[in-house]
Motif scaffolding. Structure first.
Motif, short mmCIF file in Angstrom:
data_model
loop_
_atom_site.label_atom_id
_atom_site.label_comp_id
_atom_site.label_asym_id
_atom_site.label_seq_id
_atom_site.Cartn_x
_atom_site.Cartn_y
_atom_site.Cartn_z
N ILE A 15 0.91 -1.32 -0.19
CA ILE A 15 0.55 0.11 0.04
C ILE A 15 0.80 0.92 0.04
N PHE A 16 2.22 1.07 1.19
CA PHE A 16 2.64 2.63 1.19
C PHE A 16 3.79 2.65 -0.48
N ALA A 17 3.54 2.11 -1.14
CA ALA A 17 4.69 1.52 -2.75
C ALA A 17 3.76 1.84 -3.88
N THR A 18 2.52 1.93 -3.21
CA THR A 18 1.59 1.97 -4.52
C THR A 18 1.20 3.12 -3.95
N TRP A 19 0.75 3.72 -2.71
CA TRP A 19 0.81 5.62 -2.28
C TRP A 19 1.40 6.20 -2.89
N LEU A 20 3.18 6.16 -2.40
CA LEU A 20 4.11 6.10 -3.30
C LEU A 20 4.42 6.83 -4.64
N VAL A 120 4.28 0.84 -10.50
CA VAL A 120 4.39 1.23 -11.51
C VAL A 120 3.08 2.00 -11.96
N ALA A 121 3.87 3.71 -11.58
CA ALA A 121 2.54 4.80 -12.19
C ALA A 121 2.66 5.29 -13.01
N GLN A 122 1.38 5.09 -14.17
CA GLN A 122 1.19 5.54 -15.12
C GLN A 122 0.40 6.87 -14.78
N GLY A 126 -3.88 7.55 -15.27
CA GLY A 126 -4.84 6.98 -14.35
C GLY A 126 -4.97 6.23 -13.53
N GLU A 127 -4.02 5.22 -13.89
CA GLU A 127 -3.40 4.30 -12.60
C GLU A 127 -1.99 3.81 -12.76
N THR A 128 -2.11 3.27 -11.66
CA THR A 128 -0.98 2.21 -10.98
C THR A 128 -1.01 0.75 -10.68
N PHE A 129 0.18 0.37 -11.48
CA PHE A 129 0.06 -1.07 -10.95
C PHE A 129 0.94 -1.71 -10.01
N ASN A 130 0.92 -2.69 -9.43
CA ASN A 130 1.59 -2.87 -7.63
C ASN A 130 1.26 -4.54 -7.50
N ALA A 202 12.95 -2.64 -12.05
CA ALA A 202 12.82 -3.63 -10.70
C ALA A 202 11.37 -3.69 -10.01
N ALA A 203 10.27 -2.60 -10.54
CA ALA A 203 9.53 -1.82 -10.21
C ALA A 203 8.51 -2.55 -11.10
N PRO A 204 8.83 -2.67 -12.05
CA PRO A 204 7.99 -3.39 -12.79
C PRO A 204 8.04 -4.58 -13.71
N VAL A 205 9.85 -5.30 -12.98
CA VAL A 205 9.89 -6.66 -12.72
C VAL A 205 9.12 -7.08 -11.23
N ALA A 206 8.55 -6.77 -10.85
CA ALA A 206 8.00 -6.65 -9.00
C ALA A 206 6.28 -7.36 -9.53
N VAL A 207 6.26 -6.01 -10.41
CA VAL A 207 4.47 -6.24 -10.84
C VAL A 207 4.70 -7.34 -11.67
#
Length: 256
Positions: A15-20, A120-122, A126-130, A202-207
């Motif tokens: 949740i923190f990463a998505t919010w950040l 990963v926010a785009q 208006g999207e944040t993939f997490n 890193a973030a894209p690979v995690a998602v």
């Protein structure tokens, strides 16, 4: 702004990463609306997103180490059990060309040897993939495989791969956007060689992993993060059913 801190983010890193990532994306949209152009807009975006992310990490995760594209590399992270790997603005070129939407914000957490969290926010979509609410990759809708490639520097070996497996190339901007295109069924694979760093993927690979996609180096070996040398020059992210074909092609033909 997304800067109202959600209570659950105090203890939930997803949740923190998505919010950040979302908060940094909102800040970037503000910068983009200020009438700046070209290099001035690029620099303002990089600086604003880095400043916000650094401030919020210091406030809410003060004991964790940070590796960011836009900050000096503090090697003490190599002794840390938790390292945030950040790209405050991935796709600076596309960000500076409104109304393009193929740019992103990357937030990942590495813990004890592997990636555990990613967002990963785009912002322009208006999207944040997490990784907290992983995407479910839909059944493939294309008859031919689609490979995401750089719109400015498509690698020659990917063209040869496309010819061998009868794939079509889909040009687009940032590395994060290319990986998310596979998550979103806009593409079926993203293959890159020729230079990236840990924060680029890193973030894209995690998602992508959380969504069930195959992720590796181009030779099929594991991706490693929080390394002394942060260069991570090549990458495959694809639907699992394409992995063997792609890795086999690279092993036979290389990437030159």
């Amino acid at each position: 702004m997304t800067t109202d801190f959600p209570a659950a983010a105090a203890t939930d890193d997803h949740i923190f990463a998505t919010w950040l990532a979302g908060a940094a994306g909102d800040r970037l949209l503000e910068v983009r609306s200020q009438g700046l152009e070209g290099r001035e807009l690029k620099d303002a975006g990089d600086a604003a997103a880095q400043a916000l992310i650094a401030e919020l990490l210091a406030e809410h995760r003060p004991d964790d180490a940070v590796l960011s594209e836009e900050a000096a590399d503090d090697k003490s992270r190599l002794q840390s059990k938790r390292v945030w790997i950040i790209d405050p603005l991935d796709g600076t070129r596309e960000f500076s060309e409104p109304p393009r939407d193929d740019w992103a914000v990357h937030v990942a957490l590495w813990e004890d040897g592997d990636l555990t969290v990613g967002a990963v926010a785009q912002p322009a979509l208006g999207e944040t993939f997490n990784t907290g609410t992983p995407s479910v990759v839909p059944p493939r809708t294309s008859t031919r495989p689609r490979i995401a490639v750089s719109r400015t520097r498509p690698p020659a070996f990917v063209q040869a791969l496309a010819e061998e497996i009868d794939a079509e190339l889909v040009p687009m901007g940032s590395a994060g956007v290319k990986v998310m295109s596979v998550v979103r069924d806009v593409a079926d694979a993203y293959i890159h060689a020729g230079g990236q760093y840990e924060w680029d993927n890193a973030a894209p690979v995690a998602v992508a992993r959380a969504a069930g996609l195959f992720c590796s180096r181009v030779d099929g070996s594991e991706l490693a993060y929080n390394q002394d040398n942060v260069s991570l020059p090549d990458l495959i992210v694809c639907r699992p059913e394409l992995a063997e074909q792609i890795v086999d092609f690279v092993k036979r033909n290389g990437t030159d």
